[in-house]
Design a protein around this motif. Structure first.
Motif, PDB file in Angstrom:
ATOM      1  N   PHE A 153       4.424   3.214   6.561  1.00  0.00           N
ATOM      2  CA  PHE A 153       4.139   1.786   6.674  1.00  0.00           C
ATOM      3  C   PHE A 153       3.319   1.356   5.474  1.00  0.00           C
ATOM      4  CE2 PHE A 153       1.464  -1.742   8.255  1.00  0.00           C
ATOM      5  CZ  PHE A 153       2.474  -2.640   8.559  1.00  0.00           C
ATOM      6  N   ARG A 154       3.852   0.411   4.712  1.00  0.00           N
ATOM      7  CA  ARG A 154       3.185  -0.087   3.505  1.00  0.00           C
ATOM      8  C   ARG A 154       2.728   1.048   2.592  1.00  0.00           C
ATOM      9  NH1 ARG A 154      -0.112  -5.062   6.316  1.00  0.00           N
ATOM     10  NH2 ARG A 154       1.727  -6.243   6.867  1.00  0.00           N
ATOM     11  N   ASP A 155       3.644   1.975   2.338  1.00  0.00           N
ATOM     12  CA  ASP A 155       3.443   3.123   1.455  1.00  0.00           C
ATOM     13  C   ASP A 155       2.358   4.088   1.934  1.00  0.00           C
ATOM     14  OD1 ASP A 155       4.453   4.508  -0.751  1.00  0.00           O
ATOM     15  OD2 ASP A 155       2.714   3.930  -1.950  1.00  0.00           O
ATOM     16  N   THR A 156       2.055   4.071   3.233  1.00  0.00           N
ATOM     17  CA  THR A 156       1.119   5.028   3.824  1.00  0.00           C
ATOM     18  C   THR A 156       1.823   5.732   4.972  1.00  0.00           C
ATOM     19  OG1 THR A 156      -0.765   3.634   3.256  1.00  0.00           O
ATOM     20  CG2 THR A 156      -1.130   5.281   4.953  1.00  0.00           C
ATOM     21  N   LEU A 157       1.637   7.043   5.069  1.00  0.00           N
ATOM     22  CA  LEU A 157       2.230   7.825   6.142  1.00  0.00           C
ATOM     23  C   LEU A 157       1.260   7.871   7.320  1.00  0.00           C
ATOM     24  CD1 LEU A 157       4.833   9.396   6.625  1.00  0.00           C
ATOM     25  CD2 LEU A 157       3.653  11.445   5.839  1.00  0.00           C
TER      26      LEU A 157
END
Length: 182
Positions: free
Chosen positions: A94-98
């Motif tokens: 999500f938004r380049d965060t795991l």
């Protein structure tokens, strides 16, 4: 046929057939009935990422392992989160965060409340964030947490099963892991 272990395979489905099928990991026989790939998996930075629970550690379900790959090469990584009694995990980019949603209990020496419940953690530049408790198990079992991305934020949903009813519960999660339950 009966087997001493379960083998996890990865590949890419293309044009009606499997391509680049590769052995990812062999799960040990003592964890065969407990090890499972759980959740739905996600695409993160061009790789498929899914998770499994790595069998039993001293008689309780073990730690979270991540399977990452692109079809040509796969690897298994230990998530390095301080949990035992793990029964389910979901993963989302999500938004380049795991992000991980974990149903389990922390180890005694983890510095976290000793509560079996639903926890969230996200990947940082130096490892996984300190897990945050989202919902405590109390007397009702919690089942199948799902992380869902939306236009306005991250949502964590789960089933809350009681003797007389089952309810779908959810909570909006902010980047710092806090949120309101519904």
């Amino acid at each position: 046929e009966p087997s001493d272990s379960i083998t996890v395979w990865g590949g890419r489905w293309s044009d009606g057939r499997w391509r680049r099928v590769q052995r990812i990991a062999a799960l040990p026989p003592h964890g065969r009935d407990q090890s499972q790939i759980v959740g739905d998996g996600t695409i993160h930075r061009g790789e498929l990422v899914t998770a499994f629970i790595s069998g039993r550690v001293e008689g309780v379900r073990g730690e979270v392992q991540l399977v990452r790959g692109s079809g040509a090469q796969w690897r298994v990584e230990r998530a390095a989160l301080p949990f035992v009694g793990t029964s389910y995990v979901d993963v989302l980019s999500f938004r380049d965060t795991l992000w991980l949603a974990i149903l389990g209990a922390p180890l005694r020496d983890a510095g976290l409340p000793l509560v079996h419940g639903l926890w969230v953690s996200h990947a940082t530049a130096v490892g996984w964030s300190l897990p945050r408790l989202v919902a405590a198990k109390e007397r009702s079992p919690l089942f199948e947490p799902r992380l869902i991305g939306s236009a306005t934020g991250l949502v964590l949903a789960w089933l809350d099963v009681r003797p007389t009813e089952t309810q779908l519960r959810w909570r909006g999660i902010q980047a710092n892991g806090e949120g309101r339950a519904h």
